[in-house]
Structures are given as structure tokens and as C-alpha cells.
Design a protein around this motif. Structure first.
Motif, PDB file in Angstrom:
ATOM      1  N   TYR A  75       0.846  -1.193   0.000  1.00 35.09           N
ATOM      2  CA  TYR A  75       0.000   0.000   0.000  1.00 35.09           C
ATOM      3  C   TYR A  75       0.876   1.235   0.000  1.00 35.09           C
ATOM      4  O   TYR A  75       1.924   1.267   0.634  1.00 35.09           O
ATOM      5  CB  TYR A  75      -0.892   0.031   1.241  1.00 35.09           C
ATOM      6  CG  TYR A  75      -2.098  -0.869   1.126  1.00 35.09           C
ATOM      7  CD1 TYR A  75      -3.188  -0.488   0.373  1.00 35.09           C
ATOM      8  CD2 TYR A  75      -2.135  -2.093   1.756  1.00 35.09           C
ATOM      9  CE1 TYR A  75      -4.297  -1.302   0.261  1.00 35.09           C
ATOM     10  CE2 TYR A  75      -3.236  -2.924   1.647  1.00 35.09           C
ATOM     11  CZ  TYR A  75      -4.322  -2.514   0.899  1.00 35.09           C
ATOM     12  OH  TYR A  75      -5.415  -3.327   0.783  1.00 35.09           O
ATOM     13  N   SER A  76       0.431   2.272  -0.715  1.00 34.05           N
ATOM     14  CA  SER A  76       1.160   3.553  -0.781  1.00 34.05           C
ATOM     15  C   SER A  76       2.626   3.333  -1.101  1.00 34.05           C
ATOM     16  O   SER A  76       3.495   3.818  -0.387  1.00 34.05           O
ATOM     17  CB  SER A  76       1.072   4.328   0.532  1.00 34.05           C
ATOM     18  OG  SER A  76      -0.201   4.340   1.028  1.00 34.05           O
ATOM     19  N   ARG A 108       6.162   3.829  -2.654  1.00 34.68           N
ATOM     20  CA  ARG A 108       6.931   5.059  -2.880  1.00 34.68           C
ATOM     21  C   ARG A 108       6.425   6.221  -2.031  1.00 34.68           C
ATOM     22  O   ARG A 108       6.383   7.349  -2.490  1.00 34.68           O
ATOM     23  CB  ARG A 108       6.874   5.483  -4.364  1.00 34.68           C
ATOM     24  CG  ARG A 108       7.652   4.555  -5.283  1.00 34.68           C
ATOM     25  CD  ARG A 108       7.703   5.156  -6.656  1.00 34.68           C
ATOM     26  NE  ARG A 108       6.378   5.362  -7.206  1.00 34.68           N
ATOM     27  CZ  ARG A 108       5.804   4.544  -8.071  1.00 34.68           C
ATOM     28  NH1 ARG A 108       6.426   3.506  -8.528  1.00 34.68           N
ATOM     29  NH2 ARG A 108       4.597   4.806  -8.522  1.00 34.68           N
ATOM     30  N   SER A 109       5.986   5.980  -0.815  1.00 36.89           N
ATOM     31  CA  SER A 109       5.666   7.113   0.041  1.00 36.89           C
ATOM     32  C   SER A 109       6.083   6.768   1.463  1.00 36.89           C
ATOM     33  O   SER A 109       6.461   5.642   1.755  1.00 36.89           O
ATOM     34  CB  SER A 109       4.174   7.438  -0.047  1.00 36.89           C
ATOM     35  OG  SER A 109       3.514   7.043   1.119  1.00 36.89           O
ATOM     36  N   LEU A 110       5.978   7.779   2.318  1.00 34.75           N
ATOM     37  CA  LEU A 110       6.416   7.580   3.699  1.00 34.75           C
ATOM     38  C   LEU A 110       5.540   6.572   4.435  1.00 34.75           C
ATOM     39  O   LEU A 110       5.938   5.977   5.404  1.00 34.75           O
ATOM     40  CB  LEU A 110       6.334   8.906   4.455  1.00 34.75           C
ATOM     41  CG  LEU A 110       7.516   9.847   4.347  1.00 34.75           C
ATOM     42  CD1 LEU A 110       7.275  11.036   5.235  1.00 34.75           C
ATOM     43  CD2 LEU A 110       8.799   9.148   4.755  1.00 34.75           C
ATOM     44  N   TRP A 111       4.281   6.425   3.946  1.00 38.45           N
ATOM     45  CA  TRP A 111       3.346   5.585   4.681  1.00 38.45           C
ATOM     46  C   TRP A 111       3.215   4.209   4.064  1.00 38.45           C
ATOM     47  O   TRP A 111       2.202   3.561   4.197  1.00 38.45           O
ATOM     48  CB  TRP A 111       1.985   6.275   4.734  1.00 38.45           C
ATOM     49  CG  TRP A 111       2.048   7.576   5.434  1.00 38.45           C
ATOM     50  CD1 TRP A 111       2.001   7.779   6.782  1.00 38.45           C
ATOM     51  CD2 TRP A 111       2.197   8.863   4.850  1.00 38.45           C
ATOM     52  NE1 TRP A 111       2.103   9.112   7.063  1.00 38.45           N
ATOM     53  CE2 TRP A 111       2.225   9.799   5.912  1.00 38.45           C
ATOM     54  CE3 TRP A 111       2.305   9.323   3.552  1.00 38.45           C
ATOM     55  CZ2 TRP A 111       2.366  11.166   5.695  1.00 38.45           C
ATOM     56  CZ3 TRP A 111       2.446  10.680   3.345  1.00 38.45           C
ATOM     57  CH2 TRP A 111       2.475  11.585   4.399  1.00 38.45           C
ATOM     58  N   GLN A 121      -9.114  -8.657  -2.777  1.00 45.52           N
ATOM     59  CA  GLN A 121      -9.269  -7.595  -3.763  1.00 45.52           C
ATOM     60  C   GLN A 121      -8.377  -7.795  -4.979  1.00 45.52           C
ATOM     61  O   GLN A 121      -8.564  -7.142  -6.004  1.00 45.52           O
ATOM     62  CB  GLN A 121      -9.014  -6.235  -3.111  1.00 45.52           C
ATOM     63  CG  GLN A 121     -10.122  -5.884  -2.132  1.00 45.52           C
ATOM     64  CD  GLN A 121      -9.827  -4.646  -1.329  1.00 45.52           C
ATOM     65  OE1 GLN A 121      -9.152  -3.742  -1.809  1.00 45.52           O
ATOM     66  NE2 GLN A 121     -10.323  -4.584  -0.118  1.00 45.52           N
ATOM     67  N   ILE A 147      -9.509  -5.374  -8.390  1.00 44.82           N
ATOM     68  CA  ILE A 147      -9.716  -4.104  -7.701  1.00 44.82           C
ATOM     69  C   ILE A 147      -8.349  -3.560  -7.307  1.00 44.82           C
ATOM     70  O   ILE A 147      -8.069  -2.372  -7.418  1.00 44.82           O
ATOM     71  CB  ILE A 147     -10.594  -4.318  -6.453  1.00 44.82           C
ATOM     72  CG1 ILE A 147     -12.027  -4.598  -6.864  1.00 44.82           C
ATOM     73  CG2 ILE A 147     -10.526  -3.133  -5.516  1.00 44.82           C
ATOM     74  CD1 ILE A 147     -12.775  -3.413  -7.362  1.00 44.82           C
ATOM     75  N   LEU A 148      -7.492  -4.439  -6.841  1.00 44.27           N
ATOM     76  CA  LEU A 148      -6.098  -4.075  -6.592  1.00 44.27           C
ATOM     77  C   LEU A 148      -5.253  -4.806  -7.622  1.00 44.27           C
ATOM     78  O   LEU A 148      -5.552  -5.940  -7.996  1.00 44.27           O
ATOM     79  CB  LEU A 148      -5.674  -4.501  -5.186  1.00 44.27           C
ATOM     80  CG  LEU A 148      -6.396  -3.845  -4.017  1.00 44.27           C
ATOM     81  CD1 LEU A 148      -5.833  -4.363  -2.710  1.00 44.27           C
ATOM     82  CD2 LEU A 148      -6.285  -2.339  -4.072  1.00 44.27           C
TER      83      LEU A 148
END
Lengths: 298, 264
Positions: free
Chosen positions: A12-13, A15-18, A51, A56-57
Motif C-alpha cells: 500500500y502507498s 513510494r511514500s512515507l506511509w 481484492q 480491484i487491486l
């Protein structure tokens, strides 16, 4: 195979901090026309896995093959509309799925999106209502005025109305009363055995699914800790404990009987009736071997 | 998807000195920063502003790209402001003439200033939400607004509203995401639909989102009442606001900057 996953990861997310890894390097295959249970502690990635089954994912790594559609990480996915009709996904909370003014409109939503005529869609809606044991008078009701149990059944009906080949359900029995639960499980069993559909169920109540499930997938922290037949799971249920799941009663009873009589390779009896009969046949084997023999000769 | 892109109200914890400042100090600092920006009128002032802003941003130890991301949604507005400025100001040396349109030096300069100001305004003030949790931010706001009590207004009521709104933005976004997925599963994928259908689908998204927001509000009221919440009641805080030397230094920084850019 109805569904095949090859080294699938989902983050999930990315390439981001979260960013958060939900699934890690999963290989699995689900044969056509089988009933598969998915178990795992909360946060083990069950809902994420579901999912992936209808696109969906999209996997962040690896390949997902569902029926004749292949979704590969990093590649542009094909049109998924056709796949979504063939793979019906029932989400965990029915109130997040219903939105029309009447139950009938809501049930027709899926079929209409997949290009059916209004008449056909209404016919499907009625059939799905009957299958789910819902009164047809509820069709005119506002879905938000239904009781919790009715709403869940209606949400499942709205997916069944699409006539999917693969039915994927996220904790479908969670808010149902015991009678409806048993009814739903037997309906799902009929959908599989009589109509050849593939049924995939995420559940926290393994006991109700164990007698009918062909295969199990047990997730632990985003990895497939176990994958195999119900018989394999019954032969060593301790894997469940290692994944943070309490061993279901039916497996405990079966294990106790199997260990007591030193049985190996026996088909597990996971309903009270089957277990009772099995114990009866064992004890008659031991105490009256001659009677048993004579009975067999006649 | 959208909740990943949305940086508004997201705290990025790095434990830097800016994170530890009093929320009141940070809010006042941001207001002063707006004044500093408005006072910058020359290239040297802009340069000083840039050096100052970037070094403060860097001192939070939050990667600079997050500050840039915060300003990114406004890029078209900035472009628009730049073009309007360039075309409307007809002073200074003419650089280029195209029919009735002419490019003037002052127009270019003022256009560039507007864009730089806007860029720094948005990205620098993002520092406030990046370094302060919504709860503390709210408490700081309440502290700043507390003089309003004397004229009979209730800062509690205001900050409670803001606090609840901020708290539920991500929740409601996440929920809309789930609803969108549920509908995509039934053959209504926003990404694959033609534009007209998209508009129709938005309605079917709004109904469950709004109805669940009302349900959530009702539940929230019950649970607050069940725990004895009263408006304007005196209450003790889990986190106390404490004004320290660092906060005074933080404020002074902006005052000095203001004076400096006003002179330049």
C-alpha cells in the motif's frame, strides 16, 4: 485453475512515507469448482488478497491469473469489466455496498452494468432474493431500512444476481443469526456442488466452514503460512496457533479422536453427527469384530 | 489512491526541533511568515526568503519533496497568476512584442514574484501540519483564540468543530475508497467508464458516503454524551501547552526576517 497467484506482493502507498506491505511473495492456486476458506489473524492481509481476485487491486509484484485474465505487476491491465462480472466480490460491510433507493434497484445495479436488459435484471434480482431466503416484499424497501442481517443477505444477493462463476466473500456470516448462517453456508455449498461455481470465503468462524471446505489458505503477516486440503489441515492444526488463530473445536475433537485411536490418513469427520458415527463404528470394530464381519458378509 | 496523494493534515514524525515547538508558537510564526512574504518586494528579499524558508524546512528533517508536493495541486493557479501578471502590467522595458501583446520587464518580474510568493506560502505553511498533530494544532488554536472568551464567544466550540472535521477527513476518504471498490466490483469502475457515466456514478458514491457520515456523527454524539462531554466545561489536558525559549526564538526569527526583507 480458477485463480493462480505467482510470487505476488502487494504494497500500500508504494513510494511514500506511509508505505505498508500487505502481502509478501504469495504463491497460490485455487482449482475451479472448489470451496476455499481463507483464515488469518486480523491484519494478516486477507481482505487485500480478496481484492486481487477481481482486479480491484493490482499486484505490485508478481502475476495474478484469474480465469483467462492475467494481471501482471507493472503492466497496463486489460479491461476488467468482463472479469468483474465473472468474479463476484462481497465486501465486509454491507452498508458500504448498498446505495439505491430500493433493494430491487440495488440488486439490478450489477446486472444492468454488465449489459443485461431491465427485465432480465429484475428476474435475476428475484432469483437471488429467493436464494438468499429473503422475502420478495423487501424488494420495494429502502436498503438502509433493513435489519443488519437482512442487509447483509441483500448485499450477498446483489452479487449473486450478477451470476458470477467465482464468488468471493469477506466474512459473510459476521452479523447473521445462527439459523441464517447455516442457511448461507448450505447455499454456498449448493452453488459450488450443483452449479460448479468456485467459492472463496474469508472467515473467522472456521468451524462453520470446515465441514464443506475443500481447501484452506492460512495467512500470517502477509504470507501464506499454510495452503492445502482440509484433510492436511486436520492432520496438523497446530499451524493455526502459530498464525494466531485458535484451533476450531471441530478440529480439536477430530484430533482427539484421531490421536486416541492412532489413526492416520483418515478423512476427518468435522460435524458432530459424522464424528459420532465414526466413533460408533470404531468402537464396534474393537469390541465386536465378529459381528462387524458377519454384518459385512450379509 | 487519493488518500495517498492527500498530504493535508498528515503529520510526518521526525522528532526535529520544529516538531517539539509549542503549537501556539508555530501558528503565530506562520502568520508572521505570511507578513514576511507580503513585505518581500525585491530580488535580494526573495533570495533571502528562499534561503531562510528552505533552511527552516530542511531543519525539520522532512524530505523537501513533501513540501514541493504540498504546493503541487496549485501549479495551474500559479501559472494562471503568472500569465495574468505578465499580460496586464505594461511598465518597464519592452522585451518582446507579438501583435497587440507585449512582454514588459516589470510584468515578468512581478509575475515571477507572485509565483515565488505563492510557492513559498503554500509549501512553507505545510510545515505547520507536517510537524504538528491535529490534536496539538487544535489546542494551539484554542490557546490563541482564548481571549475571545472575554467578548462572549466560545473558542472551544470552534476548535471542537475544526478538530472533528480534521479527524474525520481521512476516515471518510478511506470509506469512500471502499465504497468505490465495492461498486467497481459490481461493474461500475470509474476508471473505465465514459465521462457521462462517471458523473452518474458519482451520485451513487455520494449517497452511501453521506449517509455513513451522518451515521458516524450520530454515533459520535452518543459516545461523547456517554462519556459526559459538556461544551465549555473546564477540563484538564493530556498534553499541556508549554512556552519555552525555543518558541520565543522561533517567533523572533520571523520578526527579524520581516525587518530584513522590508529593508532590502
Amino acid at each position: 485453475m480458477a485463480i493462480e497467484l505467482q510470487q505476488v506482493s502487494y504494497i500500500y502507498s508504494d513510494r511514500s512515507l506511509w508505505k505498508q506491505t500487505a502481502l509478501h511473495n504469495i504463491d497460490l492456486s485455487i482449482p475451479q469448482g472448489s470451496i476455499v476458506g481463507i483464515a488469518g489473524a486480523t491484519g494478516s492481509g486477507k481482505s487485500t488478497l480478496l481484492q486481487l481476485f477481481n482486479g480491484i487491486l493490482k499486484p505490485t509484484e508478481g502475476t495474478v491469473k484469474v480465469l483467462d485474465v492475467t494481471l501482471q505487476a507493472g503492466e497496463k491491465s486489460p479491461k476488467l469489466l468482463a472479469l468483474r462480472r465473472r468474479v463476484g466480490l462481497v465486501f465486509q460491510f454491507p452498508e458500504q455496498q448498498m446505495f439505491e433507493e430500493t433493494v430491487e434497484k440495488d440488486l439490478c445495479f450489477g446486472p444492468l452494468n454488465f449489459g443485461m436488459s431491465l427485465e432480465e435484471a429484475k428476474e435475476r434480482a428475484r432469483k437471488a432474493m429467493v436464494d438468499m431466503g429473503l422475502d420478495l416484499s423487501l424488494l420495494e424497501r429502502n436498503p438502509f431500512r433493513l435489519s443488519g442481517g437482512q442487509m447483509r443477505k441483500a448485499a450477498i444477493a446483489s452479487v449473486l444476481a450478477m451470476d458470477p462463476e467465482i464468488v468471493v466473500l469477506d466474512e459473510p456470516t459476521a452479523t447473521l443469526d445462527p439459523v441464517s448462517r447455516a442457511e448461507l453456508i448450505s447455499l454456498l455449498e449448493r452453488l459450488c456442488r450443483e452449479q460448479g461455481r468456485t467459492i472463496i470465503i474469508v472467515t473467522h468462524r472456521m468451524d462453520e466452514l470446515l465441514p464443506i471446505a475443500d481447501r484452506w489458505i492460512v495467512l500470517k503477516e502477509g504470507q501464506a503460512a499454510f495452503q492445502g486440503s482440509t484433510q492436511e489441515l486436520a492432520s496438523d492444526p497446530s499451524i493455526l496457533e502459530r498464525c494466531g488463530i485458535a484451533i476450531p473445536q471441530s478440529l480439536r475433537y477430530w484430533r482427539a479422536v484421531a490421536d486416541r485411536f492412532r489413526l492416520e490418513g483418515e478423512v476427518p469427520r468435522l460435524t458432530p453427527k459424522a464424528l459420532a458415527e465414526f466413533i460408533a463404528s470404531l468402537s464396534s470394530d474393537i469390541s465386536h469384530p465378529e459381528i462387524e464381519k458377519r454384518d459385512n458378509h450379509e | 489512491m487519493s488518500s495517498e496523494k492527500l498530504l493535508l493534515g498528515r503529520t510526518i514524525e521526525t522528532g526535529s526541533w520544529v516538531h517539539k515547538l509549542d503549537a501556539r508558537g508555530k501558528i503565530i510564526g506562520m502568520l508572521l511568515y505570511v507578513a514576511v512574504i507580503l513585505l518581500s518586494h525585491s530580488w535580494p528579499a526573495m533570495a533571502l526568503l528562499a534561503v531562510f524558508s528552505i533552511s527552516v524546512m530542511a531543519s525539520t528533517r522532512i524530505p523537501l519533496k513533501y513540501f514541493v508536493k504540498a504546493a503541487k495541486p496549485l501549479r495551474y493557479l500559479m501559472l494562471f497568476i503568472f500569465i495574468v501578471q505578465v499580460l496586464s502590467i505594461k511598465e518597464g522595458e519592452v522585451w518582446l512584442t507579438l501583435g497587440s501583446l507585449s512582454l514588459h520587464q516589470d510584468g515578468l518580474r512581478l509575475g515571477a514574484f507572485s509565483v515565488i510568493r505563492m510557492l513559498f506560502l503554500v509549501s512553507f505553511t505545510a510545515l505547520l501540519t507536517f510537524t504538528t498533530t491535529p490534536g496539538k494544532l487544535n489546542q494551539g488554536l484554542e490557546g490563541i483564540l482564548s481571549p475571545l472568551k472575554k467578548i462572549g464567544m466560545s473558542p472551544d466550540r470552534l476548535t471542537l468543530m475544526i478538530g472533528i472535521a480534521l479527524r474525520f477527513i481521512p476516515t471518510i476518504l478511506d470509506e469512500s475508497q471502499i465504497i468505490m471498490k465495492a461498486q467497481a466490483s459490481r461493474g461500475a469502475d470509474l476508471a473505465e467508464l465514459p465521462l457521462k457515466e462517471k458523473a452518474r456514478m458519482l451520485v451513487s458514491l455520494l449517497v452511501p458516503v453521506i449517509s455513513s457520515a451522518f451515521r458516524r456523527a450520530q454515533d459520535l454524539v452518543y459516545s461523547m454524551e456517554a462519556r459526559g462531554f459538556r461544551m465549555d466545561a473546564p477540563r484538564t489536558r493530556y498534553h499541556r501547552l508549554r512556552w519555552g525559549l525555543a518558541d520565543t526564538v522561533f517567533i523572533c526569527m520571523f520578526v527579524v526576517m520581516g525587518l530584513a526583507v522590508a529593508i532590502l
